[in-house]
Design an enzyme around this catalytic site. Structure first.
Site, mmCIF file in Angstrom:
data_model
loop_
_atom_site.group_PDB
_atom_site.id
_atom_site.type_symbol
_atom_site.label_atom_id
_atom_site.label_comp_id
_atom_site.label_asym_id
_atom_site.label_seq_id
_atom_site.Cartn_x
_atom_site.Cartn_y
_atom_site.Cartn_z
ATOM 1 N N ASP A 1 0.934 -1.240 0.087
ATOM 2 C CA ASP A 1 0.143 -0.062 -0.219
ATOM 3 C C ASP A 1 0.916 1.374 0.097
ATOM 4 O O ASP A 1 2.108 1.357 0.388
ATOM 5 C CB ASP A 1 -0.940 0.108 1.218
ATOM 6 C CG ASP A 1 -2.023 -1.059 1.045
ATOM 7 O OD1 ASP A 1 -2.218 -1.799 0.236
ATOM 8 O OD2 ASP A 1 -2.983 -0.875 2.088
ATOM 9 N N HIS B 1 3.847 -2.436 2.984
ATOM 10 C CA HIS B 1 3.831 -1.019 2.487
ATOM 11 C C HIS B 1 5.071 -0.871 1.708
ATOM 12 O O HIS B 1 5.968 -1.213 2.244
ATOM 13 C CB HIS B 1 3.681 -0.050 3.667
ATOM 14 C CG HIS B 1 2.419 -0.200 4.342
ATOM 15 N ND1 HIS B 1 1.941 -1.096 5.294
ATOM 16 C CD2 HIS B 1 1.208 0.561 4.218
ATOM 17 C CE1 HIS B 1 0.531 -0.924 5.803
ATOM 18 N NE2 HIS B 1 0.164 0.157 5.105
#
Length: 345
Positions: free
Chosen positions: A162, A307
């Site tokens: 992400d 991430h």
């Protein structure tokens, strides 16, 4: 004391730096989303006398820079809607309004830490939104348009990343995935897609999938339905400009949901892609802890949250080889998130 307000726009960030008397310490500046590392260094010493501290303020609809700023040891606060003027449909309140709020009433703002993340202190709102969204989420699930994992009887698993693309960490993640022949899914934010289209093309050219992660990484309970829809539409349009197609999957920042936002996904919006394994890499607990968290909780069908942007992701990069190797030892096959969705339907 200096006060810096950071406002997000369609193009990047506006910054106002004022002193304790409300006067501008420096002229207003504008920064493209690709320049966040440079902005961070600038805020660390801009116009500052030795020992003069600086308070930095972001809005609750801007979850893209707080991780970078807190990782640099800067003092970052979040301003929530009830202490600010009304926002436009797209964009935040002005940088000046944010700086003025900190100068006049710092106690009304929430200090942010790497451990707490951008939604620090908003747990009640977060859980209330999820509770109120239950019926809409169920409708999406029944329609095959909401999932958090795939079939448990198949030796398949999905790595998802992400908050990118990031000009440094996304490339490092891609290099590791290429080394192991692993396909993944990248849920990207529109501001970065717009500013770094070449990085998005690197992702798709390498055979990975893409997902919509809003434009500015907002806390969804603070958006109206119209504001949410614009976040999704503008991000999809940025993807279309960079790679010629819009994602068919959407992941909400922080996993937050509201019925107003989810209602915008019906009947033909992107499918809601959640996760069942959170690596907690965003809290920077150390690469060994990240690896252990993933390997302790992952099982066939799992969708793993990691991430590649939105902060200092060196620990994620260091943990990723061990994560991949540990899952490969279990004879798990890595697939994009969309393939898990197909198997879950």
């Amino acid at each position: 004391m200096l006060y810096a307000g950071i406002a997000w726009t369609a193009d990047g960030y506006d910054v106002e730096l004022i002193d304790a008397g409300g006067d501008r310490a420096l002229p207003p500046t504008r920064w493209g989303a690709e320049r966040v590392p440079e902005l961070t260094r600038w805020l660390g010493g801009a116009g500052r006398e030795p020992g003069l501290p600086c308070v930095i303020v972001v809005e609750s609809t801007n979850g893209l820079v707080d991780g970078v700023l807190t990782a640099a040891g800067l003092d970052v606060y979040r301003a929530d809607p009830w202490v600010l003027p009304e926002r436009p449909a797209f964009g935040s309140v002005s940088a000046r309004a944010l700086a003025d709020r900190a100068r006049t009433d710092l106690a009304s703002l929430s200090p942010l830490t790497a451990e707490g993340g951008g939604q620090s202190g908003r747990d009640d709102d977060y859980h209330d939104g999820i509770r109120r969204s239950a019926s809409v989420e169920s409708a999406l699930t029944l329609a095959g348009r909401c999932f958090r994992h795939g079939a448990r009887d198949r030796q398949e698993i999905a790595l998802t990343f992400d908050d990118g693309p990031d000009p440094v960490f996304t490339r490092q993640v891609l290099d590791i995935l290429d080394r192991y022949g692993v396909r993944a899914t990248f849920f990207c934010v529109g501001l970065h897609v717009n500013a770094l289209p070449d990085e998005v093309r690197r992702i798709t050219d390498a055979g990975h999938d893409i997902g919509n992660h809003t434009w500015s990484h907002p806390f969804l309970p603070d958006l109206t339905a119209t504001q949410f829809r614009l976040q999704i539409e503008r991000t999809s349009a940025a993807f279309e400009r960079s790679v010629g197609e819009a994602p068919t999957l959407f992941r909400p920042p922080y996993g937050a949901r509201t019925p107003e936002a989810l209602g915008e996904l019906l009947p033909d919006g992107p499918a809601l892609a959640l996760w069942d394994v959170d690596s907690w890499d965003w809290a920077r607990p150390g690469p060994e802890k990240i690896t252990k968290t993933v390997l302790d909780h992952a099982r066939p069908g799992s969708m793993i949250l990691m991430h590649d942007g939105g902060g200092d992701r060196r620990e994620t990069v260091r943990a990723l080889p061990a994560v991949i190797e540990g899952l490969l030892e279990r004879d798990l096959r890595f697939v994009p998130a969309g393939e898990l969705r197909a198997m879950a339907m």
